[in-house]
Motif scaffolding. Structure first.
Motif, short mmCIF file in Angstrom:
data_model
loop_
_atom_site.label_atom_id
_atom_site.label_comp_id
_atom_site.label_asym_id
_atom_site.label_seq_id
_atom_site.Cartn_x
_atom_site.Cartn_y
_atom_site.Cartn_z
N CYS A 77 10.50 -44.95 -61.90
CA CYS A 77 9.94 -43.65 -61.53
C CYS A 77 8.97 -43.14 -62.61
CB CYS A 77 11.09 -42.65 -61.35
SG CYS A 77 10.54 -40.97 -61.01
N TYR A 124 8.25 -40.09 -63.49
CA TYR A 124 8.43 -38.72 -63.97
C TYR A 124 9.35 -38.63 -65.18
CZ TYR A 124 5.71 -37.59 -59.88
OH TYR A 124 4.69 -37.53 -58.97
N THR A 177 14.72 -40.08 -67.45
CA THR A 177 15.92 -40.76 -66.96
C THR A 177 15.59 -42.21 -66.63
OG1 THR A 177 16.65 -38.65 -66.03
CG2 THR A 177 17.83 -40.60 -65.31
N GLY A 178 14.39 -42.44 -66.07
CA GLY A 178 13.97 -43.82 -65.84
C GLY A 178 14.65 -44.48 -64.67
N CYS A 179 14.69 -43.80 -63.52
CA CYS A 179 15.34 -44.38 -62.33
C CYS A 179 14.52 -45.53 -61.76
CB CYS A 179 15.49 -43.31 -61.25
SG CYS A 179 16.53 -41.94 -61.75
N LEU A 184 17.87 -41.07 -55.71
CA LEU A 184 16.66 -40.51 -56.34
C LEU A 184 16.66 -39.00 -56.15
CD1 LEU A 184 13.90 -43.03 -55.11
CD2 LEU A 184 14.73 -42.78 -57.46
N CYS A 185 15.99 -38.30 -57.04
CA CYS A 185 15.80 -36.86 -56.84
C CYS A 185 14.51 -36.65 -56.04
CB CYS A 185 15.76 -36.14 -58.19
SG CYS A 185 14.17 -36.21 -59.02
N LYS A 215 11.62 -35.56 -56.76
CA LYS A 215 10.40 -36.01 -57.45
C LYS A 215 10.21 -37.51 -57.27
CE LYS A 215 11.67 -33.79 -61.22
NZ LYS A 215 12.16 -32.46 -61.54
N HIS A 249 16.46 -33.37 -65.01
CA HIS A 249 16.86 -34.78 -65.10
C HIS A 249 18.00 -35.01 -64.10
CE1 HIS A 249 15.27 -33.76 -69.15
NE2 HIS A 249 14.77 -34.98 -69.13
N PRO A 250 17.71 -34.84 -62.80
CA PRO A 250 18.82 -34.80 -61.83
C PRO A 250 19.71 -36.04 -61.80
CG PRO A 250 16.78 -34.01 -60.84
CD PRO A 250 16.41 -34.59 -62.18
FE1 SF4 Z 1 12.51 -39.79 -61.31
FE2 SF4 Z 1 14.21 -37.90 -60.57
FE3 SF4 Z 1 15.10 -40.17 -61.63
FE4 SF4 Z 1 13.83 -38.40 -63.15
S1 SF4 Z 1 15.82 -38.13 -62.13
S2 SF4 Z 1 13.49 -40.61 -63.14
S3 SF4 Z 1 12.32 -37.61 -61.75
S4 SF4 Z 1 14.05 -39.94 -59.67
#
Ligand code: SF4
Length: 686
Positions: free
Chosen positions: A11, A13, A16-18, A45-46, A48, A178-179
């Motif tokens: 990701c 954004y 967290t690095g999803c 995923l959140c 974003k 940082h969901p």
């Molecule tokens: Fe992306 Fe959301 Fe995961 Fe952050 S928490 S890396 S914005 S998906």
């Protein structure tokens, strides 16, 4: 026939690095699919991340180089013309004094681009004036944790939080910012952990807490010192840990003894019963973890705040085990990597100091050049001040937008206008790009290979799904061309791909030495430090020793110094700034239609009682002023903020929070500006 593929990547954004998959149909990214086996987000995923692909094919992407004409308009140019001009102008300014040029690297970009940016600054130009947005984000983390633990990074991995008995969250609204880390906190709670949240706002994260401590923005050191005094007074400190693993305890005792409950209540305006209750819970837990983010760092005493969290963890022996530690949540997707890569005016890659002669000789050998090893360069805010004063004459800004994201917008604009030459390399025309002499179109996320390093030090591959639009190029390719035009040895910039850059980087970066493409192909990837190719990587740091040369942790007690600007009769409110669930900075998420629909503009949160006094209704347009500027913005009247404080999210250029913030005083230890506190006034509009 329709061609469809899934390209696994990370990701773009938060830190967290999803992991996610870009869904590509006929060379267009049409969607995102969560990466089920990914160890960070396990298929979730959140918002974003879920809609992250929507900016990739936007029509307003930069596709050709632009050169500003004498009439102030931009005109499209060829790469040849644009890079000739950049090489000529930078060459002229360099010949006067290399330190008249400043560089901002991009923390959203892969490590390989950032490595080349700082190599270009140091080797081709000859300056250490290279920095990036971590300075006004987690600069205090790097400075504060390096002083206490010997390493300026998160001590544990994300998963470890699930093993905590107590999670103490201060200055972090991870449920929004940082969901997918926040999900781990929820899991910890389900596993039986008690959650403590200290924050001036009753955020979605605070709403999960067993104990919520409201306190005044900027009162962190007083609050944390008072917690430590209670622990010592009650004899709850971990004497064995202190004796065997730390230094400077007596000094800590002396300093924190001054912070009794009365003082904490006066300075931090915290409820003392809750403070005692929270402290007892933290101190008596077998495994207690501290989590923080920008609420701790973005102050002129940010490093003191960070060191105070580290002191608290060491005092109670909460380091070096799963479920414990000091866990800063890094902001941008690759801000950890940008620090690791040496986009810092004080450090080469791997935190090797520019003032260290041995480190300088090692880098010189690798880069076959002679470096300026005299003194560190300027930080972000110092470069802006120097540009405004005429001491920095040119800047080369890759993927950052200081006009929007740095404190005191009018001052930043003055600095940009005062430059003799400004290069902006980006994927969209940014607020800063409007002041540039040359704008270079860069390849974005999904359009290049490389690596990101997330907040838990996990180095992960990012992959190319589609070609960049028009004539846009990858950052390192652009800088390679300019370097050669400026006379750099072409043999030093011969890279054919990101992997070759990574291999050069790891030769001089001890923490990354054992990593290679093949090892990083696994979804788990590798956490640094990873010193050799047989090393499994390090999720949990400081298990038996700290990272200081003697292995000891160091208590670094701090006195409360407070914010540089407090409310007065003219500006009676404290303004703080935050992020939201639907946006990450501005340029990318605001161009994602789904996210922009959810939150299309900014707002100022104001407490119900303060709004009542001013006769302000929910959603009413109001004026917010500080000593530096004013904006018009809709009010959001709420009980979820401390009385006397207001909050504005920082994403929206049309009502930019940073028109109001201050860069006057910087943290002496980290050069952080005071983004979380300034004095402001809200006025009802006629
Ligand atoms: Fe992306 Fe959301 Fe995961 Fe952050 S928490 S890396 S914005 S998906």
């Amino acid at each position: 026939m329709v061609e469809m593929k899934y390209v696994p990547t990370i990701c773009p954004y938060c830190g967290t690095g999803c992991g996610l998959n870009l869904v590509v149909v006929d060379e267009k990214v049409v969607g995102v699919e969560p990466w089920k086996r990914h160890p960070v987000n396990e298929g979730k995923l959140c918002p974003k991340g879920m809609f992250s692909h929507e900016f990739i094919h936007r029509e307003d992407r930069l596709t050709k180089p632009l050169i500003k004409q004498p009439n102030g308009e931009f005109k499209e140019a060829s790469w040849e013309e644009a890079t000739d001009l950049v090489a000529k102008k930078l060459g002229e300014i360099k010949s006067e004094n290399p330190d008249n040029i400043g560089f901002l690297a991009c923390a959203r970009s892969p490590n390989e681009n950032i490595y080349i940016t700082q190599k270009f600054a140091r080797k081709v130009i000859g300056t250490h004036n290279v920095d990036h947005c971590a300075r006004i984000c987690h600069g205090p983390t790097v400075a504060g944790l390096a002083r206490t633990f010997g390493s300026g990074a998160m001590t544990n991995d994300f998963k470890s939080i699930e093993e905590a008995d107590v999670v103490f969250i201060i200055g972090s609204n991870n449920m929004e910012a940082h969901p997918l880390f926040g999900r781990r906190v929820i899991r910890a709670k389900k596993n039986g952990a008690k959650i403590i949240v200290a924050d001036p706002r009753f955020t979605p994260t605070a709403k999960l807490a067993d104990i919520y401590m409201e306190f005044r923005s900027g009162g962190d050191v007083a609050l944390l010192n008072a917690m430590m005094k209670i622990i010592i007074d009650e004899g709850l400190q971990d004497d064995d840990f202190i004796k065997n693993r730390t230094k400077n305890y007596q000094r800590l005792k002396e300093i924190v003894s001054k912070y009794d409950l009365k003082k904490a209540a006066e300075i931090a305006e915290v409820n003392v019963e809750k403070l005692v209750e929270a402290t007892m819970l933290y101190a008596k837990a077998d495994k207690a973890a501290i989590v923080y983010s920008l609420g701790i760092t973005e102050h002129r005493h940010g490093a003191d705040n960070v060191m105070s969290t580290a002191n608290l963890a060491m005092l109670t022996g909460n380091i070096g085990r799963n479920g414990t530690g000091v866990n800063p949540l890094r902001g941008q997707n690759n801000v950890q990597g940008a620090c690791d890569m040496g986009a810092l005016p004080t450090d080469y890659p791997g935190y090797q100091k520019v003032v260290d002669v041995d480190a300088t000789r090692l880098i010189e050998q690798n880069w076959t050049c002679t470096l300026n090893d005299c003194a560190p360069g300027l930080t972000v805010v110092e470069m802006i001040h120097a540009a405004a004063a005429g001491d920095i004459k040119a800047m080369y800004i890759t993927g950052e937008d200081p006009v929007l994201s740095d404190p005191d917008t009018n001052h930043v604009i003055e600095a940009m206008e005062n430059l003799d030459f400004l290069v902006v390399q980006d994927i969209f025309m940014s607020e800063t790009g409007k002041y540039a002499d040359v704008v270079l179109p860069a390849a974005g996320w999904g359009e290049q290979e490389g690596t990101f390093t997330n907040g838990e030090r996990r180095v992960q591959l990012v992959r190319k799904a589609v070609n960049p639009p028009g004539e846009a190029k990858v950052d390192w390719e652009i800088m390679k061309e300019i370097a050669v035009k400026m006379g750099a040895d072409p043999k030093q910039f011969t890279y054919n791909n990101a992997e070759e850059i990574f291999d050069e980087m790891r030769e001089i970066t001890p923490q990354y030495k054992g990593m290679n493409r093949e090892r990083l192909e696994r979804p788990e990837a590798l956490h640094w430090p990873c010193p050799d190719e047989n090393h499994p990587g390090t999720g949990l740091m400081h298990v038996n020793t700290f990272a200081h040369p003697d292995g000891m942790g160091v208590f670094e007690p701090a006195e409360y110094i407070g914010p540089s600007e407090l409310p007065d009769d003219n500006y009676p409110l404290i303004l703080t700034t935050t992020r939201t669930l639907f946006h990450y900075h501005a340029s990318m998420t605001r161009r994602c239609k789904t996210l922009d629909n959810e939150l299309p503009t900014g707002y100022v949160e104001i407490h119900t009682n303060d709004a009542k006094k001013l006769g302000i209704l929910n959603r009413e347009l109001v004026k917010v002023k500080s000593r530096r500027g004013e904006i018009e913005i809709p009010a959001r009247v709420t009980d979820d903020i401390k009385e006397g404080e207001i909050n504005i999210p920082m994403h929206f250029a049309e009502c930019a929070a940073n028109m109001l913030t201050t860069s006057k005083e910087l943290d002496p230890k980290s050069k952080m500006a005071e983004l979380k506190v300034c004095a402001a006034v809200v006025e009802k509009m006629e």
